[in-house]
Structure formats: C-alpha cells, structure tokens
Scaffold this motif. Structure first.
Motif, PDB file in Angstrom:
ATOM      1  N   GLY A 199      56.107  38.436   8.678  1.00 17.93           N
ATOM      2  CA  GLY A 199      57.474  38.323   9.181  1.00 17.93           C
ATOM      3  C   GLY A 199      57.631  38.820  10.603  1.00 17.93           C
ATOM      4  N   ILE A 200      56.567  38.758  11.396  1.00 19.57           N
ATOM      5  CA  ILE A 200      56.602  39.248  12.775  1.00 19.57           C
ATOM      6  C   ILE A 200      57.047  38.128  13.715  1.00 19.57           C
ATOM      7  CG2 ILE A 200      55.150  40.035  14.700  1.00 19.57           C
ATOM      8  CD1 ILE A 200      53.460  41.541  12.635  1.00 19.57           C
ATOM      9  N   ASP A 201      58.017  38.412  14.570  1.00 18.74           N
ATOM     10  CA  ASP A 201      58.430  37.470  15.611  1.00 18.74           C
ATOM     11  C   ASP A 201      57.457  37.648  16.770  1.00 18.74           C
ATOM     12  OD1 ASP A 201      59.611  36.186  17.808  1.00 18.74           O
ATOM     13  OD2 ASP A 201      61.638  36.530  17.052  1.00 18.74           O
ATOM     14  N   VAL A 202      56.444  36.806  16.824  1.00 11.56           N
ATOM     15  CA  VAL A 202      55.363  36.981  17.784  1.00 11.56           C
ATOM     16  C   VAL A 202      55.874  36.906  19.219  1.00 11.56           C
ATOM     17  CG1 VAL A 202      53.246  35.946  18.684  1.00 11.56           C
ATOM     18  CG2 VAL A 202      53.526  36.267  16.228  1.00 11.56           C
ATOM     19  N   GLY A 203      56.754  35.954  19.509  1.00  9.36           N
ATOM     20  CA  GLY A 203      57.291  35.843  20.861  1.00  9.36           C
ATOM     21  C   GLY A 203      58.030  37.091  21.290  1.00  9.36           C
ATOM     22  N   LYS A 204      58.830  37.635  20.391  1.00 11.83           N
ATOM     23  CA  LYS A 204      59.583  38.856  20.696  1.00 11.83           C
ATOM     24  C   LYS A 204      58.646  40.039  20.886  1.00 11.83           C
ATOM     25  CE  LYS A 204      63.299  41.807  18.907  1.00 11.83           C
ATOM     26  NZ  LYS A 204      64.268  42.011  17.781  1.00 11.83           N
ATOM     27  N   GLU A 205      57.614  40.126  20.045  1.00 12.26           N
ATOM     28  CA  GLU A 205      56.676  41.249  20.136  1.00 12.26           C
ATOM     29  C   GLU A 205      55.892  41.204  21.453  1.00 12.26           C
ATOM     30  OE1 GLU A 205      56.194  43.915  18.074  1.00 12.26           O
ATOM     31  OE2 GLU A 205      57.960  43.205  16.995  1.00 12.26           O
ATOM     32  N   ASP A 212      57.543  43.370  28.950  1.00 15.81           N
ATOM     33  CA  ASP A 212      58.468  44.436  29.345  1.00 15.81           C
ATOM     34  C   ASP A 212      57.709  45.712  29.710  1.00 15.81           C
ATOM     35  OD1 ASP A 212      60.516  42.678  28.815  1.00 15.81           O
ATOM     36  OD2 ASP A 212      61.109  43.601  26.914  1.00 15.81           O
ATOM     37  N   ARG A 213      56.705  46.040  28.920  1.00 17.56           N
ATOM     38  CA  ARG A 213      55.942  47.273  29.150  1.00 17.56           C
ATOM     39  C   ARG A 213      55.328  47.309  30.546  1.00 17.56           C
ATOM     40  NH1 ARG A 213      52.934  51.093  26.099  1.00 17.56           N
ATOM     41  NH2 ARG A 213      53.633  50.126  24.164  1.00 17.56           N
ATOM     42  N   PHE A 214      54.773  46.185  30.978  1.00  9.81           N
ATOM     43  CA  PHE A 214      54.049  46.163  32.248  1.00  9.81           C
ATOM     44  C   PHE A 214      54.843  45.509  33.383  1.00  9.81           C
ATOM     45  CE2 PHE A 214      50.567  46.210  28.999  1.00  9.81           C
ATOM     46  CZ  PHE A 214      50.213  47.533  29.227  1.00  9.81           C
ATOM     47  N   ARG A 215      56.136  45.458  33.224  1.00  4.17           N
ATOM     48  CA  ARG A 215      57.047  44.951  34.268  1.00  4.17           C
ATOM     49  C   ARG A 215      56.655  43.552  34.731  1.00  4.17           C
ATOM     50  NH1 ARG A 215      56.226  47.453  38.604  1.00  4.17           N
ATOM     51  NH2 ARG A 215      54.377  48.635  37.993  1.00  4.17           N
ATOM     52  N   MET A 216      56.384  42.698  33.758  1.00  9.46           N
ATOM     53  CA  MET A 216      56.009  41.316  34.041  1.00  9.46           C
ATOM     54  C   MET A 216      57.271  40.450  33.959  1.00  9.46           C
ATOM     55  SD  MET A 216      52.519  41.445  31.742  1.00  9.46           S
ATOM     56  CE  MET A 216      51.928  39.785  32.066  1.00  9.46           C
ATOM     57  N   ALA A 261      50.839  37.982  40.403  1.00  9.12           N
ATOM     58  CA  ALA A 261      51.224  39.390  40.480  1.00  9.12           C
ATOM     59  C   ALA A 261      51.415  39.993  39.099  1.00  9.12           C
ATOM     60  CB  ALA A 261      52.498  39.535  41.310  1.00  9.12           C
ATOM     61  N   ASP A 262      52.086  39.255  38.203  1.00  6.37           N
ATOM     62  CA  ASP A 262      52.343  39.776  36.856  1.00  6.37           C
ATOM     63  C   ASP A 262      51.061  39.951  36.063  1.00  6.37           C
ATOM     64  OD1 ASP A 262      55.068  39.961  37.199  1.00  6.37           O
ATOM     65  OD2 ASP A 262      55.597  38.446  35.702  1.00  6.37           O
ATOM     66  N   TRP A 263      50.220  38.918  36.040  1.00  7.19           N
ATOM     67  CA  TRP A 263      49.047  39.014  35.166  1.00  7.19           C
ATOM     68  C   TRP A 263      47.992  39.939  35.750  1.00  7.19           C
ATOM     69  CZ3 TRP A 263      44.333  38.132  32.663  1.00  7.19           C
ATOM     70  CH2 TRP A 263      44.430  37.997  31.265  1.00  7.19           C
ATOM     71  N   ALA A 264      47.981  40.102  37.064  1.00 11.74           N
ATOM     72  CA  ALA A 264      47.090  41.095  37.677  1.00 11.74           C
ATOM     73  C   ALA A 264      47.508  42.494  37.245  1.00 11.74           C
ATOM     74  CB  ALA A 264      47.114  40.975  39.193  1.00 11.74           C
ATOM     75  N   ARG A 265      48.820  42.721  37.173  1.00 14.02           N
ATOM     76  CA  ARG A 265      49.322  44.019  36.716  1.00 14.02           C
ATOM     77  C   ARG A 265      48.906  44.273  35.272  1.00 14.02           C
ATOM     78  NH1 ARG A 265      54.373  43.005  37.530  1.00 14.02           N
ATOM     79  NH2 ARG A 265      54.197  43.343  39.766  1.00 14.02           N
ATOM     80  N   PHE A 266      48.992  43.222  34.443  1.00 15.87           N
ATOM     81  CA  PHE A 266      48.555  43.331  33.049  1.00 15.87           C
ATOM     82  C   PHE A 266      47.061  43.604  32.968  1.00 15.87           C
ATOM     83  CE2 PHE A 266      46.772  40.873  29.383  1.00 15.87           C
ATOM     84  CZ  PHE A 266      47.161  41.749  28.372  1.00 15.87           C
ATOM     85  N   LEU A 267      46.266  42.852  33.730  1.00 16.02           N
ATOM     86  CA  LEU A 267      44.810  43.017  33.668  1.00 16.02           C
ATOM     87  C   LEU A 267      44.389  44.407  34.113  1.00 16.02           C
ATOM     88  CD1 LEU A 267      42.194  41.499  32.992  1.00 16.02           C
ATOM     89  CD2 LEU A 267      42.066  40.798  35.393  1.00 16.02           C
ATOM     90  N   ALA A 268      45.043  44.940  35.123  1.00 17.92           N
ATOM     91  CA  ALA A 268      44.746  46.307  35.555  1.00 17.92           C
ATOM     92  C   ALA A 268      45.039  47.293  34.429  1.00 17.92           C
ATOM     93  CB  ALA A 268      45.554  46.654  36.801  1.00 17.92           C
ATOM     94  N   ALA A 269      46.146  47.069  33.721  1.00 17.11           N
ATOM     95  CA  ALA A 269      46.494  47.942  32.598  1.00 17.11           C
ATOM     96  C   ALA A 269      45.471  47.823  31.473  1.00 17.11           C
ATOM     97  CB  ALA A 269      47.891  47.602  32.090  1.00 17.11           C
ATOM     98  N   VAL A 270      45.019  46.595  31.200  1.00 23.81           N
ATOM     99  CA  VAL A 270      43.975  46.393  30.187  1.00 23.81           C
ATOM    100  C   VAL A 270      42.724  47.171  30.570  1.00 23.81           C
ATOM    101  CG1 VAL A 270      42.425  44.691  29.147  1.00 23.81           C
ATOM    102  CG2 VAL A 270      44.839  44.135  29.457  1.00 23.81           C
TER     103      VAL A 270
END
Length: 388
Positions: A199-205, A212-216, A261-270
């Motif tokens: 019952g998980i809303d994957v898009g919302k999660e 939201d967490r990584f300011r994307m 810019a967004d996905w680079a921020r995510f990749l750095a966090a990963v």
C-alpha cells in the motif's frame, strides 16, 4: 559632482572589474590520478569531443570527496532555436530513475519495512498471476521464486519489456536469480509489489524521501506544466529531433524528469551515504549477481564470457558494480531515443562523474570523458556499449 579623487577611484574600480571579467580565477579540481584540471581545460576537452561527434548538448558534473567540484552544461537544449543547455534545463532521467528508486527502496529496507529476500508472494494478497497485469504468468510457478532483490539486480528472467516479445506477453526465459539479464519488467514488478502488497504510494515516497530531502526542486516522476519552455529536445544518432515526453504516470523504470544540477546533488549525497547510512549504502552497491554476458544488450544473450571476472562486474540493488583501478565502483546508465545519461562513482573515494546528454551520439564520448575528467577507472566499456 565627483571630485578628481573620486573619479580616480572610480576608474581604478572599473579597471579591477575589467580584469576580473577577463582574468578571473578559474575553478580547479584534482582528478583521481592526481591531475589538476581548470575550467578552461575541461571546456576544451568537452567541446572538442562534442564537436568531433556532433553532440547537440551535454551536461557534466564531477564529484570529489562527496562534493560537487565541477558542474557545467554545453551546447544546445534546442538546436533549431539555439536555446542553450544549462544545468537547470529539464532533461529525461531515463533509467537513472531506476537508481533513484533503488535508493528509496533501500531506505525502506533500512527502516525494516521491506525485506529484499522475502518472496514477493508473502507481500501480495493473492497469487501474482491473479492480477490482470501478470495474468501471462499463469501456469508457471517460477514467479514464487521472485524477491525484490532478484527484481532489482536484474536476474528475474524476464525480457527487458514484454512489448519486445513477438506476442507482447510476459514470460520467464530463465529461472529467477540464476543469471543477469537487464529487465525493466523486473523493476516494474518491484514497484507493483510495493504499491499492491504494501500500500505504498511510490511516487509520493520518492518525492518526500529523495526530491524534497535533497532540494531537487525541478525533479518529478511526472510532467509538470512548469517544465514548459525549459526542457531539452532529444536528438538521435542521425540527428532527428525527439519531443520531450509528458509522463502522466509514475514509472520507476524511467519516468523521472530532472536537471543536471538536481541529480548531481542527489549523486553527491549517494556517494556520502546521506539519508541512507553506510550499512544500507553498502548493501545497495554490493554485487549479488555476477555478470557473464559479453554485452548488456541484447538482454537475453545465451553466450557467456569470463572477460569481466577480473573486474568483478556485477549488479547490486539498482546499480551496476565493478572493481575499478581506484577501488570498488558503482554505475547506472540511462538511454532513450535522444537521451544518453551516465553516472559512475568510486565508492571509497566518494568520487563520481555524471554525464547527461540530449543526443544519442554522446555515448561515443562517455568513456574518454570519464577517463579525462575523473580518471582512467577502467569502465566495462564494451559491455555497456560505449565504444567510440
């Protein structure tokens, strides 16, 4: 009225501004093999390769020790309008979406909400073939062997997508968990299990846990009206322009729109294990299936090779893995008509490269760009299909 002294001070200030405009200090970063690269050097490398291969647009980000040390886009978002490609241009994530989903899935694992090795029938309210989307599997009990790990390390035994089958039906070509074979269908099923079984809303999660967490702020699993006028057109190998897909449904195999810019921020966090923790990060990029196919595509080749044993080429949870010249590495490609994306990190160095192009011809320069801009890591280039 300005005095003589004030006029002299203004002239001096203007002179300094002029100097700053032409001789400003350049950004410099250090590669894995200890070369110092200035911004102008990177510009020359990228632009020379793009010109030689007729690449329309390309975004480049380099991460060292968990921080973005270089980010810049080159060329055009629209060749016809000469609209420049920028780090804020909206681009298709393509299969980088799978790696993003994998990160979210590992958060659920770390929280004890999901077990990667539990058979999926323990999550579903009824047998998988009783769901309309999976009725093709009736009479084949091998679906009971499927786990989320098997679906995410691409050893489900399914074709990449059922529409590649002559009759467009889903079927097993191999026993689950026995051999690697890239499959978007397997990732689709992982999404289905979370949504239908838990019952998980994957898009919302994904929105909450990742974007939201990584300011994307410019990244979404579906089309936004705010993207109008900001997206890049795609260009195929023969230069044909492709429209930007207006995705209306969350598809963890490839519906994400994002920016460099967004996905680079995510990749750095990963790379830093932010939001996941070292244990879950390590589990995500640890190989759980070894790869013995000569190439990644076509996905169901029967021939085998030992060529990749030396680099320990394998797959973890949504990410490919290998042993590079500089240590354990993980990677993810993204391909569609008019889109070529590539992300690769050397784990212990927290060092990565992200390449996002709106032109399929960019695939020919991903290996030399990685070697020049990050370091000669020793990519499994032929297996990935990245031959000049």
């Amino acid at each position: 009225m300005p005095t003589g002294r004030s006029l002299r001070m203004m002239s001096a200030a203007l002179a300094l501004l002029a100097i700053g405009a032409t001789d400003r200090p350049q950004r410099v970063y250090n590669t894995l093999d200890n070369r110092n690269l200035s911004e102008s050097t990177v510009d020359n490398i990228v632009q020379r390769m793009m010109t030689a291969n007729h690449v329309t647009g390309l975004g480049v980000a380099v991460i060292r020790k968990g921080k973005i040390v270089f980010i810049k886009s080159y060329g055009y978002a629209s060749l016809e309008n000469k609209a420049p490609l920028t780090p804020a241009t909206i681009m298709p994530g393509a299969s980088l979406t799978k790696a993003t989903f994998a990160w979210m899935l590992m958060q659920l694992v770390a929280e004890g909400k999901v077990d990667l090795d539990k058979p999926i029938d323990q999550y579903l309210a009824k047998p998988l073939p009783d769901y309309d989307a999976y009725a093709d599997l009736k009479g084949d009990e091998r679906w009971r062997k499927l786990t989320l790990r098997i679906l995410m390390n691409h050893s489900s035994g399914f074709a990449n997508f059922r529409f590649f089958e002559d009759d467009k039906k889903l079927r097993f070509h191999r026993d689950p968990g026995t051999r690697y074979g890239y499959s978007g269908e397997g990732v689709h099923l992982a999404q289905f299990v979370l949504e239908q079984g838990l019952g998980i809303d994957v898009g919302k999660e994904i929105q909450t846990r990742v974007f939201d967490r990584f300011r994307m702020g410019d990244t979404s699993m579906t089309w936004r009206d705010s993207y109008e006028g900001r997206f890049a057109y795609g260009y195929t190998a023969d230069g044909q322009r492709q429209p930007f897909a207006h995705r209306g449904k969350v598809d963890v195999a490839g519906s994400m729109s994002t920016t460099l810019a967004d996905w680079a921020r995510f990749l750095a966090a990963v790379s830093r294990s932010d939001g996941l923790g070292v244990a879950a990060h390590t589990a995500m990029v640890r190989p759980t299936i070894w790869i013995d196919s000569p190439t990644q595509f076509p996905t169901l080749r029967n021939d085998r090779t030992n060529r990749w044993k030396g680099m320990k080429l394998g797959y973890g949870v949504g990410w490919g893995t290998f042993e590079s010249r500089f240590g354990h590495a993980y990677f993810k490609e993204g391909h569609d008509d008019g889109t070529e994306n590539y992300a690769m990190c050397v784990d212990t160095r927290q060092s990565c490269i992200l390449l996002m192009a709106n032109d399929n011809r960019a695939a020919a320069i991903f290996v030399p760009l990685t070697n020049q801009l990050l370091g000669p890591v020793g990519l499994p280039a032929e297996w990935e299909g990245y031959q000049p």
